[in-house]
Design an enzyme around this catalytic site. Sequence first.
Site: not given
Length: 637
Positions: A335, A364, A382, A384, A386, A465, A511
Amino acid sequence: MNEFIVIELADNQQIKVEKGTALIEVARKIATSLGKKAIAGNFNGLPVSINDLLMESGKLEIISIDSNEGLSAIRQTAARVFIHAIQRVFGDANLGVGNQTENGFYYDFHSNYRISKENFNVIEEEMKKIISEDIPIVAKLLSRQEAIQLFESYNQSYKVELINEYKQDMVSVYRQGQFVDIFEGPHLPSTGWLKAYKLLEVSGVYWKGEDTNDVLQRVYGIAFRNNKELNEHLKRIEEAKKRDHRNLGKQLELFMFSNEAPGMPFYLPKGQIIRQALEDYSREVQRKSGYNEVRTPSMMNQKLWEESGHWNHYHENMYFSEVDKTNFALKPMNCPGHMLIFKDKLYSYRDLPVRIAEFGQVHRHEFSGALNGLLRVRTFCQDDAHIFIREDQMVEEIRNVFRLVDEVYQTFGFSYKVELSTRPEKSLGNDAFWNDSEAALIQVLDSLGIDYVLNEGDGAFYGPKIDFHIEDALHRSHQCATIQLDYQMPEKFNLSYINENNEKVRPVVIHRAIFGSIDRFLGILIEHYAGAFPTWLAPTQVKILPVARAHEEYANALKELLLSHNIRVEIDYRNEKLGYRIREAQLEKLPYVLVVGNQEVNENIVNVRKYGEKTSVIVNVEDFISKVCDEIKFKQL
C-alpha cells in the site's frame, strides 16, 4: 384460578400457556417433533434450559438440535464430556479452556500424565460411559466470590485465574454430576444427547497463548449430530490427507523448504511454471480491466510505515534492518509504495480512476508453530492493486472489482461466499468516513443482489472490507479476495487530484486483491485439484512414451511439433517396461500421456491416455494438438 402468560415465538406467532410451564412443554405444545428436538432456548434475550419454568410473558426462541445453535451445543458439550472423562481416567487434570471448532472441539488442560493418541481409545470409552449415564447438564449463575470458592475447592487454579479477570459480577457455572466448568451459551440437556464424536489430535499450547506461561496439553476432537455425518467427515479427513499440498508438492516436485529460510518457499522448476501461469493469467485480466502494473522496493524507511499507520498496528509482524544509521523495514504490504507512486504525479479529475497493480513480494513474521506449507509462510507474493477514485466513482468501481473477482474464480471452478467486515476497535479516522465507507459497500452488495454475512468489528484498521471465501473440492472455506475502502491513507500521505473547479481534492482508495497470496492460492489449488491441474496450468501438459528405441525419432518430431504450438511436453526415454512408465506418468498426474509405437509411426497418429480415464484412444496428431490448444486457450477445467 390458573394464571396464564403469553409467549411470542420467533415467527411472531403467540401462544398462551400457564405460568410456570417448562420450556420443553411449550416446545411440545408448538409441535410434537419440536418437543423431541428442543435442547435449549433464549427467553427475553437470556439463555434458558429446556426444563426452566417460564414465569412471565415474553419472546421465546427455541433451539433445536437440528439448528446451527444445536450443532454448537453438541460440540460445546462434547468438549466437556471429554474433559470430564480425562478427570475420571487421570484424576489430576487442571482445566484450562475448551471451545468448539469448525467441526468439533478442543480442550486445554494440565496433567502429570502425558496424553498420547494411544490413550484415545480409553478416553473415548470413558466418554461413552458418561453418555450412557445420561447425566443432566445444568447451568447456574453464581457470584464471582461463590464461583472462586467453588473452583478453589476443586483445585482448579486456571479457572480461578479466569474468574478473577471477569468484569461481570456473576459467573455462569456448568455442572454435569460432579464435573463443573465455566460456560456460557447453549448446551445439551444431558450427556445422553451426545451421539457421534471422535478424538483426533493432541498437541502442546501455552496457557493464554503466552510463552512465559505453563505448557498445557490440547486435545482436538470432532462431533456431529449422528454417525452418518461423523463418518462422512472422517472420509473427508482421509481425502484431505491424500490432497495435502505439502506431500503433493514434494511428490510432484513443485516447491521445497529449507532450514536456512524457515517459512520461505523455494519454487522448483515445475512449481515456478504454475506460479508464472497464475501471474500471466492475472496480468491478462487486469490489463483488460485498465490496470497498470508497477514494482516497488522491498525495503523502505521506517518513517514511511509510521506515516502509513502500519507501525502502530503491525510492527510486531515486520522485519527490520539498519542501513547508514537509518532504520528500514521489509514491506509487509504494498500500500504505502503505491501511495508514493500516485503522489509523484499531478492528476486531474478526468484521469481517475487510476488503477495500480503489483505482484509484490512481502514479508510478515509468523510464529514457527503457525507455519503450514504454502498456506502460512513468512514471505509471499500479493496480487495487490490500489484504485484511486473520486467519491462519485466509488460504487461503480467496486462493482467492476466484483465482476473481476467473479471472472477469475469461475475460471478455477470456485464458488464463493461474501463477508462484509466493519470498523474494528483499533481504527483510524472519524465516524463520518467510516459510515460513508460502510454504506458504499452495503450499497454495492445490495445492488448486485449479493447475499453476505456481516462480520462486525473485523475490518482493516483503515477501512471496512468485503472478503470472498472460496469453497474447495472438499467444501472447505478459504478467504482469498478482498475489497477494502480507504479514506485514511490518502489523508496520511496528503494525496490529491484537481477537480473540475481547479481545486485540490482527496481521492478515495480501494485496496484490492484476488488471489490474495499467490503462494497460498497455489497451495489451495494443489489440494482442490488433488495435484491434477487443468491442462493450461499443468507444468508438463503432455508426456510422450516411445515403446522402443525405434520409435524415438517419431517421438522427437512429435515433441518439436507440440513445442511449436507452445505445449509443454517431455519424452520418457528410460529403458523401462512400458507399463511401468505409464504408471509413473499417472503418479505425476499429467493431463495427457501419448504412447507411440509402430502403428502410431506408420499412421501419424497418437495413442492418448487422459489423466483419470481408464482407457486410451487413438487420435490424429492434428486433432490432438487442436484439442490441447483449445484447453489451454480457453482455460478449460
